[in-house]
Design an enzyme around this catalytic site. Structure first.
Site, PDB file in Angstrom:
ATOM      1  N   TRP A 101      54.436  54.730  22.326  1.00 40.89           N
ATOM      2  CA  TRP A 101      53.818  56.102  22.282  1.00 40.89           C
ATOM      3  C   TRP A 101      53.070  56.198  23.634  1.00 40.89           C
ATOM      4  CZ3 TRP A 101      55.730  58.450  18.768  1.00 40.89           C
ATOM      5  CH2 TRP A 101      56.206  58.257  17.632  1.00 40.89           C
ATOM      6  N   ASP A 168      44.831  58.709  22.757  1.00 36.29           N
ATOM      7  CA  ASP A 168      45.678  58.858  21.638  1.00 36.29           C
ATOM      8  C   ASP A 168      45.224  57.910  20.523  1.00 36.29           C
ATOM      9  OD1 ASP A 168      47.502  58.957  19.562  1.00 36.29           O
ATOM     10  OD2 ASP A 168      49.214  58.590  20.761  1.00 36.29           O
ATOM     11  N   LYS A 192      48.107  58.946   9.645  1.00 33.25           N
ATOM     12  CA  LYS A 192      47.859  57.540   9.902  1.00 33.25           C
ATOM     13  C   LYS A 192      46.600  57.289   8.960  1.00 33.25           C
ATOM     14  CE  LYS A 192      51.526  57.400  12.525  1.00 33.25           C
ATOM     15  NZ  LYS A 192      51.402  57.495  13.809  1.00 33.25           N
TER      16      LYS A 192
HETATM   17  C1  PLP Z   1      52.445  57.939  14.956  1.00 41.05           C
HETATM   18  C2  PLP Z   1      51.996  58.038  16.150  1.00 41.05           C
HETATM   19  C3  PLP Z   1      52.391  59.210  17.301  1.00 41.05           C
HETATM   20  C4  PLP Z   1      53.367  60.048  16.861  1.00 41.05           C
HETATM   21  O1  PLP Z   1      52.720  61.185  15.958  1.00 41.05           O
HETATM   22  P1  PLP Z   1      53.467  62.386  15.373  1.00 41.05           P
HETATM   23  O2  PLP Z   1      52.235  62.956  14.780  1.00 41.05           O
HETATM   24  O3  PLP Z   1      54.483  61.950  14.713  1.00 41.05           O
HETATM   25  O4  PLP Z   1      53.776  63.228  16.743  1.00 41.05           O
HETATM   26  C5  PLP Z   1      51.738  59.150  18.515  1.00 41.05           C
HETATM   27  N1  PLP Z   1      50.923  58.271  18.860  1.00 41.05           N
HETATM   28  C6  PLP Z   1      50.562  57.174  18.106  1.00 41.05           C
HETATM   29  C7  PLP Z   1      49.655  56.029  18.462  1.00 41.05           C
HETATM   30  C8  PLP Z   1      51.087  57.189  16.777  1.00 41.05           C
HETATM   31  O5  PLP Z   1      50.723  56.045  15.911  1.00 41.05           O
END
Ligand code: PLP
Length: 358
Positions: A101, A168, A192
């Site tokens: 990511w 993030d 998540k």
């Molecule tokens: C799942 C995830 C993403 C992507 O998220 P989307 O909502 O599908 O764009 C980005 N960063 C992390 C750390 C993730 O776990």
């Protein structure tokens, strides 16, 4: 019977949240209308988003100069929206490359300015969190990924940084207390640890914005959403409502301290088994192990049993344990809502399997 859901995302939500969400989808507060068909400008949704914002502020302990925004487009949209708003042409942003990511975030940021990757664990297939790096003072921000969902590593300490952190936090958002003040901006896709896919939370500090010169479409400008309280256009109404239900559940269960206590206890049960069981081993540096996504594989001499073990987990009502293709083996995602008894069920099966096959 309800399955043990170890899925990495969209992921498990607290049982009472799902129950309440189901009721709201059928008939919201006895109105004879589904929440799905109510105007986002009506009094019901206004109350929902106001409570969600207030609870978010309270649970994290956000200072006044931070805004809570509800956007759509997932965390992946933030990979470009953040640098678009924060990084001008010719300016530098520092990025820590700790996983897939992070890598995607780096790729997008390069479209808008100069990106300096200050450290990376890519050469070792992201099995640890890079440490001991220099953060350039001239950078506009340092971008980090607090939890690497795919590889199962987590930052247990955030770097002391001379520049604002941009983070993030998708896969460990609201899983532990943290001091928000070093963060200029953080974002998390809801699916998540917070709610259904479709909503993305952005928390941004006032002074981060208004410093780049490029022309901005309204929908890509954080200030639009600040000004309109996330209601410039139709927001993801239902995901925001379900997120509110989760926020209430977090508060009721001891807030972020309560979440951390539960998450530590659950992860300890699982990692202890991974370390003791002769069939299994962990895949990442112990000090960087994620409390949210536990990755493990079978010891070399038992690799041929991986498929069989996976089948047994499924036969025992456990889903989502297959590891990501870039790691292999198994990944148990044990987010806030995962009950301890589900983790115990997995551990019991691991022990039983080892007795029979070891
Ligand atoms: C799942 C995830 C993403 C992507 O998220 P989307 O909502 O599908 O764009 C980005 N960063 C992390 C750390 C993730 O776990």
């Amino acid at each position: 019977m309800k399955k043990h859901n170890f899925s990495a995302g969209p992921a498990i939500l607290p049982a009472p949240v799902l129950k309440e969400a189901g009721k709201a989808a059928a008939n919201y507060q006895g109105m004879g209308l589904s929440l799905l068909e109510l105007s986002h400008r009506g009094p019901e949704f206004t109350a929902i988003i106001e409570e969600a914002n207030a609870l978010m502020r309270e649970i994290i302990g956000l200072p006044e100069n931070y805004h809570v925004l509800w956007l759509s487009g997932g965390a992946s949209t933030q990979f470009y929206m953040a640098p678009f708003n924060l990084l001008d042409n010719g300016e530098t942003a520092a990025y820590l490359d700790s996983g897939t990511w992070a890598n995607k975030a780096i790729k997008e940021a390069k479209l808008f300015g100069h990106v300096e990757v200050i450290a990376s664990s890519k050469e070792q297939n992201y099995t640890f969190i890079p440490k001991h790096y220099k953060i350039p003072k001239h950078a506009k921000y340092l971008h980090i990924t607090s939890n690497n969902t795919i590889f199962g590593t987590q930052m247990h300490k955030f770097p002391k940084s001379p520049v604002p952190l941009v983070c993030d936090m998708s896969s460990d958002f609201l899983s532990r207390p943290f001091d928000p003040r070093p963060f200029g901006l953080l974002y998390a896709g809801a699916q998540k640890n917070l709610g259904p896919a479709g909503a993305t939370v952005v928390i941004v500090r006032e002074d981060m914005l208004g410093k780049v010169n490029r022309a901005m479409p309204s929908m890509l400008d954080y200030r639009t959403f600040i000004k309109e309280n996330s209601l410039y256009n139709t927001p993801p109404v239902f995901p925001i409502y379900v997120s509110l239900l989760t926020l209430r559940w977090i508060k009721k269960n001891g807030g972020l301290k309560g979440m951390q206590r539960r998450n530590r206890a659950k992860a300890a049960i699982l990692y202890d088994e991974v370390d003791q069981n002769p069939l299994f081993r962990g895949t990442v540096a112990k000090e960087d192990r994620s409390l949210m996504n536990a990755c493990f594989v079978m010891q070399d001499q038992y690799v041929h049993l991986e498929k069989e073990f996976l089948k047994e987990t499924e036969a025992n009502g456990m889903v989502g344990l297959k590891g990501h293709r870039s790691v292999g083996g198994f990944r148990a995602s044990i987010y806030n809502a995962m009950p301890k008894f589900s983790v115990q069920a997995l551990v019991d099966l691991m022990q039983d399997f080892a007795k029979r096959k070891g």
